[in-house]
Design a protein around this motif. Structure first.
Motif, PDB file in Angstrom:
ATOM      1  N   ILE A 181       0.820  -1.205   0.000  1.00 34.83           N
ATOM      2  CA  ILE A 181       0.000   0.000   0.000  1.00 34.83           C
ATOM      3  C   ILE A 181       0.856   1.258   0.000  1.00 34.83           C
ATOM      4  N   GLN A 182       1.854   1.302   0.853  1.00 35.54           N
ATOM      5  CA  GLN A 182       2.708   2.477   0.910  1.00 35.54           C
ATOM      6  C   GLN A 182       4.082   2.101   1.452  1.00 35.54           C
ATOM      7  N   PRO A 183       5.121   2.805   1.012  1.00 32.23           N
ATOM      8  CA  PRO A 183       6.467   2.498   1.494  1.00 32.23           C
ATOM      9  C   PRO A 183       6.639   2.951   2.927  1.00 32.23           C
ATOM     10  N   ASP A 184       7.397   2.185   3.692  1.00 30.37           N
ATOM     11  CA  ASP A 184       7.652   2.538   5.085  1.00 30.37           C
ATOM     12  C   ASP A 184       8.821   3.512   5.143  1.00 30.37           C
ATOM     13  N   ILE A 185       8.545   4.777   4.811  1.00 33.41           N
ATOM     14  CA  ILE A 185       9.604   5.773   4.757  1.00 33.41           C
ATOM     15  C   ILE A 185      10.094   6.156   6.141  1.00 33.41           C
ATOM     16  N   THR A 186       9.336   5.804   7.175  1.00 37.22           N
ATOM     17  CA  THR A 186       9.767   6.130   8.537  1.00 37.22           C
ATOM     18  C   THR A 186      10.768   5.111   9.077  1.00 37.22           C
ATOM     19  N   ALA A 187      11.006   4.026   8.338  1.00 32.71           N
ATOM     20  CA  ALA A 187      11.921   3.002   8.820  1.00 32.71           C
ATOM     21  C   ALA A 187      13.342   3.551   8.987  1.00 32.71           C
ATOM     22  N   ALA A 188      13.693   4.562   8.192  1.00 34.91           N
ATOM     23  CA  ALA A 188      15.027   5.158   8.302  1.00 34.91           C
ATOM     24  C   ALA A 188      15.149   6.069   9.511  1.00 34.91           C
ATOM     25  N   LEU A 189      14.039   6.334  10.176  1.00 32.39           N
ATOM     26  CA  LEU A 189      14.034   7.205  11.349  1.00 32.39           C
ATOM     27  C   LEU A 189      13.611   6.384  12.555  1.00 32.39           C
ATOM     28  N   PRO A 190      14.530   5.688  13.222  1.00 32.61           N
ATOM     29  CA  PRO A 190      14.154   4.804  14.329  1.00 32.61           C
ATOM     30  C   PRO A 190      13.551   5.573  15.498  1.00 32.61           C
ATOM     31  N   ARG A 191      12.561   4.955  16.127  1.00 30.25           N
ATOM     32  CA  ARG A 191      11.945   5.544  17.307  1.00 30.25           C
ATOM     33  C   ARG A 191      12.722   5.132  18.552  1.00 30.25           C
ATOM     34  N   ASP A 192      12.300   5.664  19.686  1.00 28.97           N
ATOM     35  CA  ASP A 192      12.989   5.355  20.936  1.00 28.97           C
ATOM     36  C   ASP A 192      12.987   3.864  21.238  1.00 28.97           C
ATOM     37  N   GLU A 193      11.911   3.178  20.826  1.00 22.65           N
ATOM     38  CA  GLU A 193      11.839   1.747  21.146  1.00 22.65           C
ATOM     39  C   GLU A 193      12.759   0.903  20.267  1.00 22.65           C
ATOM     40  N   ASP A 194      13.296   1.508  19.201  1.00 24.54           N
ATOM     41  CA  ASP A 194      14.144   0.755  18.280  1.00 24.54           C
ATOM     42  C   ASP A 194      15.626   0.887  18.645  1.00 24.54           C
ATOM     43  N   TRP A 195      15.923   0.637  19.909  1.00 20.82           N
ATOM     44  CA  TRP A 195      17.325   0.729  20.323  1.00 20.82           C
ATOM     45  C   TRP A 195      18.142  -0.393  19.695  1.00 20.82           C
ATOM     46  N   GLY A 196      19.412  -0.110  19.473  1.00 18.58           N
ATOM     47  CA  GLY A 196      20.255  -1.108  18.825  1.00 18.58           C
ATOM     48  C   GLY A 196      20.638  -2.229  19.773  1.00 18.58           C
ATOM     49  N   ARG A 197      20.320  -3.461  19.427  1.00 26.45           N
ATOM     50  CA  ARG A 197      20.690  -4.604  20.250  1.00 26.45           C
ATOM     51  C   ARG A 197      20.640  -5.855  19.383  1.00 26.45           C
ATOM     52  N   ALA A 198      21.296  -6.891  19.818  1.00 21.94           N
ATOM     53  CA  ALA A 198      21.403  -8.118  19.031  1.00 21.94           C
ATOM     54  C   ALA A 198      20.421  -9.168  19.543  1.00 21.94           C
ATOM     55  N   VAL A 199      19.148  -8.775  19.622  1.00 22.52           N
ATOM     56  CA  VAL A 199      18.127  -9.713  20.089  1.00 22.52           C
ATOM     57  C   VAL A 199      17.219 -10.059  18.918  1.00 22.52           C
ATOM     58  N   ASN A 200      17.237 -11.297  18.519  1.00 20.52           N
ATOM     59  CA  ASN A 200      16.405 -11.752  17.404  1.00 20.52           C
ATOM     60  C   ASN A 200      15.041 -12.157  17.956  1.00 20.52           C
ATOM     61  N   ASP A 201      14.245 -11.130  18.320  1.00 22.79           N
ATOM     62  CA  ASP A 201      12.987 -11.438  18.980  1.00 22.79           C
ATOM     63  C   ASP A 201      11.775 -11.210  18.085  1.00 22.79           C
ATOM     64  N   THR A 202      11.977 -10.994  16.796  1.00 22.66           N
ATOM     65  CA  THR A 202      10.852 -10.806  15.895  1.00 22.66           C
ATOM     66  C   THR A 202      10.277 -12.152  15.476  1.00 22.66           C
ATOM     67  N   ALA A 203       9.009 -12.136  15.115  1.00 21.33           N
ATOM     68  CA  ALA A 203       8.337 -13.370  14.729  1.00 21.33           C
ATOM     69  C   ALA A 203       8.930 -13.932  13.438  1.00 21.33           C
ATOM     70  N   PRO A 204       8.787 -15.240  13.198  1.00 25.73           N
ATOM     71  CA  PRO A 204       9.289 -15.824  11.945  1.00 25.73           C
ATOM     72  C   PRO A 204       8.679 -15.113  10.745  1.00 25.73           C
ATOM     73  N   ALA A 205       9.473 -15.000   9.691  1.00 28.22           N
ATOM     74  CA  ALA A 205       9.027 -14.309   8.488  1.00 28.22           C
ATOM     75  C   ALA A 205       8.122 -15.226   7.675  1.00 28.22           C
ATOM     76  N   GLY A 206       6.867 -14.850   7.570  1.00 34.90           N
ATOM     77  CA  GLY A 206       5.940 -15.611   6.749  1.00 34.90           C
ATOM     78  C   GLY A 206       5.052 -16.552   7.534  1.00 34.90           C
ATOM     79  N   LEU A 207       3.876 -16.802   6.969  1.00 37.93           N
ATOM     80  CA  LEU A 207       2.882 -17.639   7.633  1.00 37.93           C
ATOM     81  C   LEU A 207       3.356 -19.084   7.789  1.00 37.93           C
ATOM     82  N   LYS A 208       4.013 -19.624   6.779  1.00 39.06           N
ATOM     83  CA  LYS A 208       4.453 -21.020   6.850  1.00 39.06           C
ATOM     84  C   LYS A 208       5.478 -21.227   7.956  1.00 39.06           C
TER      85      LYS A 208
END
Length: 442
Positions: A152-179
């Motif tokens: 629908i639209q490009p995530d142009i705000t991704a280049a501007l990290p918010r306070d919650e997007d602190w840099g750390r090496a934690v792979n805590d995001t959900a698996p990519a894709g439904l499968k």
């Protein structure tokens, strides 16, 4: 305090982060899973109404949040004998308790803070599931990294990290894709629209009416410039059987049966657009005539995007309806032009001209309907480019026909029969002109 707590941070009242998970779909899912006498663990930030619903029904409620201010607020607001609030990160949370129901509708990303060096998503999930009692139930939220939002639209705000997007090496995001998510958990997975934070609609594949609700909420939250028409993207995903796979987020329900409404029928608008796409004017006329006949006799009328047809039966989809036949036809004309839908007639016309064509199919003459005079452009940039391409193609064909016509005329003028006829008729024309002048002088 269990460790890893965030002392100067709030997920319930964020200044530069997304709010806690909530919405009507979250309330509905929780109501389906919660049973009286349950021992419940809630991990991560959730909307206040979800905490209140849990405390009202469950036997005991343990809450784990990483924010110290949030923990204090929840302890004060919900404080009673059956509620215990823990503050800290999931990797520091140690207890011998087991739970009948574990709720993590916000996902696992915000169950840890910046002090956690490493906690892969699968390990975080394991820390929750090992605390499930036999035949326990799990409600888990997960964000889709590649959803309809990317189209629908490009995530142009991704280049501007918010306070919650602190840099750390934690792979805590959900698996990519439904499968990949299905491989991690054996449970029912439903799509969530428009997000975990605003969970308004739970969706299953091949359910057009649920898709229409999802399309509406996505369109409402993408009112600015977009790459594609938000409503059409969701509806097209549903037609392709990808409504769950391309959802902005998912709910995983383990041990819980999630019921999603599947009333029979489809929207009148979808039938009309289907006829437009293939230039089937006969089918378009048939659908318009049947729809208008219903409008003329129905006690409560509705626009084509709010009327369901099943066979020959029509009914309102949502709301109380109302409006005239001309207004309903004009609304469809506007929506067809805004979606960039192909038409059997020259493109680039205004809504009033299209409304007049549709009305003529049922013997109505439309002179002026409010909101139809302006020339509408498609909502999405891609549809705008497609419309420009069609206009350019029509212009090129028209120019080619004009050149061919002009060449034909020039060829006729240079032909011997034309010259002979012109030579024979020219004296007669001169005499005729002179007679006319002489008569006028008299």
């Amino acid at each position: 305090m269990v460790g890893g707590e965030m002392l100067n941070w709030s997920d319930l009242h964020p200044a530069d982060a997304r709010p806690a998970a909530g919405g009507p779909a979250a309330v509905s899912l929780l109501a389906a899973a919660l049973r009286a006498g349950d021992a419940v663990l809630v991990a991560g930030p959730h909307a206040a109404v979800l905490y209140a619903d849990l405390v009202a029904v469950a036997e005991s409620v343990d809450i784990l949040v990483r924010s110290a201010p949030d923990a204090e607020e929840l302890a004060e607001t919900l404080g009673n004998a059956k509620t215990q609030v823990y503050c800290g990160s999931l990797d520091r949370f140690e207890t011998s308790e087991t739970y009948d129901l574990i709720v993590a509708l916000d996902g696992l990303e915000r169950t840890v803070g910046p002090d956690t060096e490493s906690l892969p998503w699968s390990e975080a999930l394991s820390k929750l599931t090992t605390r499930l009692a036999p035949n326990g139930r799990l409600l888990l939220g997960a964000t889709n990294s590649f959803s309809v939002n990317r189209m629908i639209q490009p995530d142009i705000t991704a280049a501007l990290p918010r306070d919650e997007d602190w840099g750390r090496a934690v792979n805590d995001t959900a698996p990519a894709g439904l499968k990949a998510l299905q491989a991690e958990l054996q449970g029912q997975i439903v799509g969530v629209y428009p997000s975990l934070v605003e969970a308004d609609v739970m969706a299953g594949d091949n359910l057009q009416l649920t898709a229409a609700r999802a399309a509406r909420v996505v369109a409402e939250r993408n009112s600015g410039p977009t790459l594609l028409d938000p409503y059409r993207v969701v509806m097209d995903a549903a037609h392709a059987g990808l409504l769950v796979e391309l959802a902005p987020a998912w709910y995983v329900a383990v041990g819980v049966e999630v019921s999603i409404e599947s009333a029979a029928g489809e929207l009148v608008e979808e039938r009309l657009l289907a006829a437009l796409r293939v230039d089937d004017q006969l089918a378009l006329r048939r659908e318009v005539v049947a729809y208008v006949e219903w409008l003329r006799t129905a006690p409560k009328t509705g626009a084509a995007d709010n009327v369901i047809v099943a066979g020959t039966s029509y009914r309102l989809f949502e709301g109380d309806g109302g409006g005239t036949i001309e207004e309903h036809l004009a609304r469809f004309a506007r929506r067809a032009l805004e979606s960039g839908s192909r038409q059997p007639w020259p493109v680039g016309g205004d809504a009033q001209a299209l409304t007049a064509r549709l009305a003529a199919m049922v013997g109505l003459t439309v002179s002026d309907v409010p909101g139809t005079a302006e020339v509408l452009r498609p909502l999405g940039s891609a549809e705008q480019l497609a419309t420009v391409a069609r206009l350019a193609d029509e212009l090129a064909h028209s120019s080619a026909r004009a050149i061919l016509f002009q060449g034909t005329i020039n060829g006729i003028r240079k032909s011997v029969p034309y010259r002979l006829g012109h030579a024979m008729l020219n004296p007669a024309r001169v005499v005729r002109r002179r007679l006319k002048r002489a008569l006028r002088r008299r």
